[in-house]
Write an enzyme that holds these catalytic residues in place. Structure first.
Site, PDB file in Angstrom:
ATOM      1  N   SER A  54      18.494  -3.670   4.799  1.00  0.00           N
ATOM      2  CA  SER A  54      17.845  -3.939   6.089  1.00  0.00           C
ATOM      3  C   SER A  54      18.555  -5.111   6.758  1.00  0.00           C
ATOM      4  O   SER A  54      19.275  -5.875   6.103  1.00  0.00           O
ATOM      5  CB  SER A  54      16.381  -4.330   5.812  1.00  0.00           C
ATOM      6  OG  SER A  54      15.781  -4.905   6.945  1.00  0.00           O
ATOM      7  N   TYR A  65       9.839  -8.853   1.122  1.00  0.00           N
ATOM      8  CA  TYR A  65      10.754  -7.853   1.695  1.00  0.00           C
ATOM      9  C   TYR A  65      12.157  -8.445   1.836  1.00  0.00           C
ATOM     10  O   TYR A  65      13.149  -7.811   1.477  1.00  0.00           O
ATOM     11  CB  TYR A  65      10.199  -7.400   3.041  1.00  0.00           C
ATOM     12  CG  TYR A  65      10.885  -6.184   3.632  1.00  0.00           C
ATOM     13  CD1 TYR A  65      10.732  -4.923   3.062  1.00  0.00           C
ATOM     14  CD2 TYR A  65      11.680  -6.293   4.776  1.00  0.00           C
ATOM     15  CE1 TYR A  65      11.351  -3.801   3.611  1.00  0.00           C
ATOM     16  CE2 TYR A  65      12.296  -5.178   5.324  1.00  0.00           C
ATOM     17  CZ  TYR A  65      12.128  -3.939   4.751  1.00  0.00           C
ATOM     18  OH  TYR A  65      12.742  -2.829   5.300  1.00  0.00           O
TER      19      TYR A  65
HETATM   20  P1  NAD Z   1       9.111   5.488   5.970  1.00  0.00           P
HETATM   21  O1  NAD Z   1       7.839   4.826   5.587  1.00  0.00           O
HETATM   22  O2  NAD Z   1       9.057   6.597   6.939  1.00  0.00           O
HETATM   23  O3  NAD Z   1       9.877   5.989   4.659  1.00  0.00           O
HETATM   24  C1  NAD Z   1       9.809   5.302   3.429  1.00  0.00           C
HETATM   25  C2  NAD Z   1       9.438   6.336   2.384  1.00  0.00           C
HETATM   26  O4  NAD Z   1       9.502   5.731   1.083  1.00  0.00           O
HETATM   27  C3  NAD Z   1       8.007   6.847   2.591  1.00  0.00           C
HETATM   28  O5  NAD Z   1       8.005   8.258   2.728  1.00  0.00           O
HETATM   29  C4  NAD Z   1       7.296   6.392   1.334  1.00  0.00           C
HETATM   30  O6  NAD Z   1       6.298   7.285   0.888  1.00  0.00           O
HETATM   31  C5  NAD Z   1       8.449   6.292   0.352  1.00  0.00           C
HETATM   32  N1  NAD Z   1       8.114   5.441  -0.802  1.00  0.00           N
HETATM   33  C6  NAD Z   1       7.508   4.241  -0.776  1.00  0.00           C
HETATM   34  N2  NAD Z   1       7.327   3.797  -2.018  1.00  0.00           N
HETATM   35  C7  NAD Z   1       7.836   4.730  -2.851  1.00  0.00           C
HETATM   36  C8  NAD Z   1       7.937   4.850  -4.255  1.00  0.00           C
HETATM   37  N3  NAD Z   1       7.451   3.900  -5.081  1.00  0.00           N
HETATM   38  N4  NAD Z   1       8.519   5.951  -4.782  1.00  0.00           N
HETATM   39  C9  NAD Z   1       8.982   6.932  -3.962  1.00  0.00           C
HETATM   40  N5  NAD Z   1       8.920   6.875  -2.627  1.00  0.00           N
HETATM   41  C10 NAD Z   1       8.345   5.788  -2.071  1.00  0.00           C
HETATM   42  O7  NAD Z   1      10.058   4.337   6.532  1.00  0.00           O
HETATM   43  P2  NAD Z   1      11.617   4.383   6.890  1.00  0.00           P
HETATM   44  O8  NAD Z   1      11.783   3.587   8.122  1.00  0.00           O
HETATM   45  O9  NAD Z   1      12.140   5.761   6.865  1.00  0.00           O
HETATM   46  O10 NAD Z   1      12.206   3.519   5.673  1.00  0.00           O
HETATM   47  C11 NAD Z   1      13.251   3.958   4.839  1.00  0.00           C
HETATM   48  C12 NAD Z   1      13.999   2.748   4.328  1.00  0.00           C
HETATM   49  O11 NAD Z   1      14.569   2.051   5.446  1.00  0.00           O
HETATM   50  C13 NAD Z   1      13.144   1.725   3.586  1.00  0.00           C
HETATM   51  O12 NAD Z   1      13.855   1.278   2.458  1.00  0.00           O
HETATM   52  C14 NAD Z   1      12.985   0.596   4.596  1.00  0.00           C
HETATM   53  O13 NAD Z   1      12.785  -0.640   3.965  1.00  0.00           O
HETATM   54  C15 NAD Z   1      14.313   0.677   5.318  1.00  0.00           C
HETATM   55  N6  NAD Z   1      14.346   0.064   6.636  1.00  0.00           N
HETATM   56  C16 NAD Z   1      13.536   0.532   7.629  1.00  0.00           C
HETATM   57  C17 NAD Z   1      13.587  -0.081   8.875  1.00  0.00           C
HETATM   58  C18 NAD Z   1      12.713   0.388  10.002  1.00  0.00           C
HETATM   59  O14 NAD Z   1      12.698  -0.265  11.058  1.00  0.00           O
HETATM   60  N7  NAD Z   1      11.962   1.470   9.862  1.00  0.00           N
HETATM   61  C19 NAD Z   1      14.496  -1.122   9.119  1.00  0.00           C
HETATM   62  C20 NAD Z   1      15.308  -1.552   8.089  1.00  0.00           C
HETATM   63  C21 NAD Z   1      15.237  -0.942   6.854  1.00  0.00           C
END
Ligand code: NAD
Length: 253
Positions: free
Chosen positions: A140, A153
């Site tokens: 991130s 985080y």
């Molecule tokens: P999202 O919530 O749509 O997807 C994250 C997924 O991870 C969810 O479907 C959730 O059920 C799954 N998950 C959580 N804990 C889990 C576990 N213990 N085992 C298996 N699956 C699990 O959010 P996203 O935005 O698609 O996030 C994906 C990645 O991107 C994450 O690592 C997040 O930290 C990172 N990220 C997101 C953003 C943003 O702005 N959305 C920015 C930077 C980084």
């Protein structure tokens, strides 16, 4: 069918926004996809959105549980053979609190999902990969910068850069590349929930504040992040390993 024809890809967090959008791009280029996530119904509805059901599998698993990680790795290999892409993308954001007030149990959970989960996905995925494959780990903007009230985080996403670098050195002799995808704020539910927490704690409009901080002046569309993940996963990035690819509209500058 394109450049990922018959490539075997595991995507954790595969029912989520970035995971599923990335899966679509790999699928469109011919890949076989194992979507891993916590919730069976969400996985089933994600799978149903693909036309060729034979090229998409689902596995309900908690990435912080080693038996469950071993299980989705071996299930994938039994079905389609060795892995070409491992996308360690599942993530949990924790809560909004100062370090002094940060709940220890939530800290532990964030580390378990983000750090241990990505570690286990690499630990059990790498030995089952074809030479020449690619591991992508989602960190991130909070993996390279910081702000108040998100210590778990931030700590976890910084740790993933160490995980990526160490794994990249070990995997390079097999021409397996390992990189970090580092998105900035995305216009999706995961980020909206974080921004609502910040709004509640600080009274500041976090969405506007972030857009003001981001040189490109807006959140990412999930498709833009997926394209970056695809680049790292595919042979388009064949000489890139050990890198952090920022997809953050310049927020880290
Ligand atoms: P999202 O919530 O749509 O997807 C994250 C997924 O991870 C969810 O479907 C959730 O059920 C799954 N998950 C959580 N804990 C889990 C576990 N213990 N085992 C298996 N699956 C699990 O959010 P996203 O935005 O698609 O996030 C994906 C990645 O991107 C994450 O690592 C997040 O930290 C990172 N990220 C997101 C953003 C943003 O702005 N959305 C920015 C930077 C980084």
């Amino acid at each position: 069918m394109g450049e990922m024809k018959n490539k075997v890809c595991i995507i954790t967090g595969g029912a989520g926004s970035i995971g599923l959008a990335s899966a679509r791009l790999m699928y469109e280029q011919g890949a076989r996809i194992m979507l891993v996530d916590l919730d069976r119904e969400e996985l089933m509805s994600a799978k149903a959105s693909f036309s060729d059901q034979d090229r998409v599998s689902i596995s309900v698993a908690d990435v912080s549980n080693s038996e469950q990680v071993l299980n989705f790795v071996s299930t994938t290999v039994e079905r389609w053979g060795k892995l070409d892409v491992v996308f360690a993308n599942a993530g949990f954001s924790g809560t909004c609190a100062s370090i002094a007030d940060y709940p220890e149990d939530i800290f532990d959970k964030v580390i378990a999902v983000n750090v241990r989960g990505s570690f286990l996905t690499c630990k059990y995925g790498l030995p089952e990969m074809n030479d020449g494959g690619s591991i992508v780990i989602t960190s991130s903007i909070m993996g390279v910068t910081a702000r108040p009230n998100s210590i778990a985080y931030i700590t976890s996403k910084h740790a993933l850069i160490g995980l990526m670098r160490g794994t990249a050195k070990e995997a390079a002799p097999r021409n397996i590349r390992v990189n970090v995808l580092a998105p900035g704020p995305v216009d999706n539910a995961f980020q909206l929930e974080i921004e609502e927490r910040i709004n509640n704690v600080t009274g500041i409009d976090a969405t506007k504040m972030l857009n003001d901080w981001i040189p490109l002046g807006r959140h990412a569309r999930v498709e833009e992040i997926a394209k970056t993940a695809y680049f790292l996963a595919s042979s388009q990035s064949s000489f890139t390993t050990g890198s952090i690819l920022m997809a953050d509209g310049g927020m880290h500058i």
